[in-house]
Write a protein that holds these residues in place. Structure first.
Motif, short mmCIF file in Angstrom:
data_model
loop_
_atom_site.label_atom_id
_atom_site.label_comp_id
_atom_site.label_asym_id
_atom_site.label_seq_id
_atom_site.Cartn_x
_atom_site.Cartn_y
_atom_site.Cartn_z
N PRO A 1 0.72 -1.33 0.22
CA PRO A 1 -0.14 -0.24 0.18
C PRO A 1 1.07 1.26 -0.33
O PRO A 1 0.27 2.21 -0.69
CB PRO A 1 -1.00 -0.28 1.59
N PHE A 2 2.24 0.88 0.02
CA PHE A 2 3.11 2.36 0.91
C PHE A 2 4.72 2.11 -0.33
O PHE A 2 4.45 1.21 0.25
CB PHE A 2 3.55 2.46 1.89
N ILE A 3 4.25 3.05 -1.05
CA ILE A 3 5.28 2.97 -2.20
C ILE A 3 6.77 3.62 -2.43
O ILE A 3 5.70 4.79 -1.71
CB ILE A 3 5.43 1.77 -3.35
N THR A 4 7.54 3.99 -2.18
CA THR A 4 8.40 5.01 -2.16
C THR A 4 8.79 5.21 -3.05
O THR A 4 8.36 4.97 -4.70
CB THR A 4 9.96 5.08 -1.27
N ALA A 5 8.97 7.19 -4.15
CA ALA A 5 9.43 7.21 -4.58
C ALA A 5 10.24 6.75 -5.84
O ALA A 5 10.41 6.60 -7.22
CB ALA A 5 9.60 9.15 -4.76
N ASN A 6 11.13 6.47 -5.48
CA ASN A 6 12.18 5.14 -5.87
C ASN A 6 11.60 4.34 -6.27
O ASN A 6 12.18 4.15 -7.01
CB ASN A 6 13.43 5.07 -4.50
N GLN A 7 10.92 3.51 -5.58
CA GLN A 7 10.05 2.57 -5.93
C GLN A 7 9.57 2.60 -7.58
O GLN A 7 9.31 1.87 -8.31
CB GLN A 7 9.55 1.79 -4.88
N ILE A 8 9.23 3.88 -6.95
CA ILE A 8 8.02 4.20 -8.22
C ILE A 8 8.87 4.12 -9.54
O ILE A 8 8.82 4.08 -10.62
CB ILE A 8 6.74 5.12 -8.18
N TYR A 9 9.45 4.99 -9.44
CA TYR A 9 10.57 5.65 -9.96
C TYR A 9 11.43 3.81 -10.76
O TYR A 9 11.13 4.67 -12.16
CB TYR A 9 11.70 6.61 -9.97
N GLU A 10 11.76 3.15 -10.57
CA GLU A 10 12.69 2.33 -10.56
C GLU A 10 11.59 1.15 -11.40
O GLU A 10 11.92 0.52 -12.82
CB GLU A 10 13.24 1.33 -9.40
N LYS A 11 9.97 1.38 -10.81
CA LYS A 11 9.16 0.18 -11.71
C LYS A 11 9.01 1.32 -13.09
O LYS A 11 9.25 0.60 -14.74
CB LYS A 11 8.10 0.69 -11.14
N ARG A 12 8.84 2.48 -13.19
CA ARG A 12 8.38 3.91 -15.10
C ARG A 12 9.46 3.13 -15.40
O ARG A 12 9.53 3.19 -15.95
CB ARG A 12 8.37 4.72 -14.18
N LYS A 13 10.80 3.40 -15.24
CA LYS A 13 12.12 2.87 -16.05
C LYS A 13 11.95 1.64 -16.53
O LYS A 13 12.09 1.74 -17.70
CB LYS A 13 13.11 2.85 -14.91
N SER A 14 11.40 0.44 -16.02
CA SER A 14 10.93 -0.82 -16.48
C SER A 14 10.06 -0.88 -17.31
O SER A 14 9.71 -1.46 -18.61
CB SER A 14 11.23 -1.84 -15.87
N GLU A 15 9.17 -0.07 -18.14
CA GLU A 15 7.69 0.30 -18.69
C GLU A 15 8.77 0.60 -20.22
O GLU A 15 8.92 1.52 -20.19
CB GLU A 15 6.93 1.34 -18.74
N TYR A 16 7.75 -0.15 -20.94
CA TYR A 16 8.33 -0.57 -22.27
C TYR A 16 8.02 1.38 -22.91
O TYR A 16 7.24 2.20 -22.71
CB TYR A 16 7.31 -1.69 -22.75
N ARG A 17 9.17 1.63 -24.11
CA ARG A 17 8.94 2.90 -24.55
C ARG A 17 8.29 2.71 -25.78
O ARG A 17 8.79 1.31 -26.92
CB ARG A 17 9.84 4.11 -24.16
N ILE A 18 7.43 3.19 -26.88
CA ILE A 18 6.99 3.11 -27.97
C ILE A 18 7.89 4.28 -28.31
O ILE A 18 8.06 5.71 -28.59
CB ILE A 18 5.73 3.58 -28.25
N THR A 19 9.19 4.04 -29.88
CA THR A 19 9.67 4.79 -30.27
C THR A 19 8.75 5.56 -31.31
O THR A 19 7.73 5.16 -31.97
CB THR A 19 9.88 3.58 -31.25
N THR A 20 9.16 7.02 -31.17
CA THR A 20 8.55 7.91 -32.67
C THR A 20 8.86 8.31 -34.37
O THR A 20 8.03 8.62 -34.75
CB THR A 20 8.68 9.20 -31.33
N GLY A 21 10.35 6.86 -34.13
CA GLY A 21 10.28 7.00 -35.13
C GLY A 21 11.13 7.51 -35.69
O GLY A 21 12.33 8.03 -36.24
N SER A 22 12.39 8.42 -34.99
CA SER A 22 13.24 9.17 -34.67
C SER A 22 14.28 9.36 -33.66
O SER A 22 13.65 9.70 -33.02
CB SER A 22 12.13 10.70 -34.74
N LYS A 23 15.82 8.78 -34.13
CA LYS A 23 16.72 8.83 -32.25
C LYS A 23 16.48 10.41 -31.96
O LYS A 23 15.97 9.67 -31.00
CB LYS A 23 17.34 8.01 -33.04
N ASN A 24 16.65 11.20 -32.47
CA ASN A 24 16.66 12.09 -31.79
C ASN A 24 15.58 12.41 -30.83
O ASN A 24 15.63 12.97 -29.60
CB ASN A 24 16.91 13.56 -32.87
N PHE A 25 14.57 12.48 -31.78
CA PHE A 25 12.82 12.81 -30.56
C PHE A 25 13.21 11.55 -29.40
O PHE A 25 12.45 12.37 -28.51
CB PHE A 25 11.44 13.37 -31.74
N ASP A 26 13.44 10.49 -29.51
CA ASP A 26 13.18 9.32 -29.30
C ASP A 26 14.44 9.62 -27.78
O ASP A 26 14.08 9.58 -26.42
CB ASP A 26 13.32 8.00 -29.72
#
Length: 135
Positions: free
Chosen positions: A76-101
């Protein structure tokens, strides 16, 4: 872990705080696993089994703690660091531009809302994101 091992992990018998008579009452009312106890909640357990509400509440809380310890439920209680680490592992969708990504830290985050704005009338980025997410 085998399916039988997982079922044993969730079995009511794994809760040492519950006595044999209570376990029998729970089983007769259709409660087979720790998850059943947590999902149905204390009011439903008390109504189905006749067990006192305060005992049902304690039982539900203990069952939730067990499921949190083995990682089935988030704590029920998660520290901001734990949330940050979890968010870093989320998948990201490419925009098609390396520079923009690179500017976006690897692309558009999934499971998040990303708002972009710019000159009206140029849907190239929208088309590119639709194409890249459909791959």
């Amino acid at each position: 872990m085998s399916e039988d091992g997982i079922e044993e992990l969730f079995d009511i018998d794994t809760m040492s705080e519950i006595g044999p008579a209570t376990k029998t009452s729970l089983r007769q009312a259709g409660f087979r696993t720790i998850k059943d106890i947590v999902i149905r909640g204390p009011a439903d357990i008390a109504e189905a089994t006749g067990i006192a509400m305060d005992k049902c509440t304690t039982m539900c809380n203990k069952a939730r703690e067990i499921l949190e310890e083995i990682g089935v439920f988030d704590k029920p209680f998660i520290t901001a660091n734990q949330i940050y680490e979890k968010r870093k592992s989320e998948y990201r969708i490419t925009t098609g531009s390396k520079n923009f990504d690179e500017l976006l830290g690897g692309g558009i985050e999934t499971r998040a809302i990303t708002e972009l704005y710019g000159e009206f009338g140029n849907p190239d980025l929208s088309y590119s994101l639709c194409y890249c997410s459909a791959k």
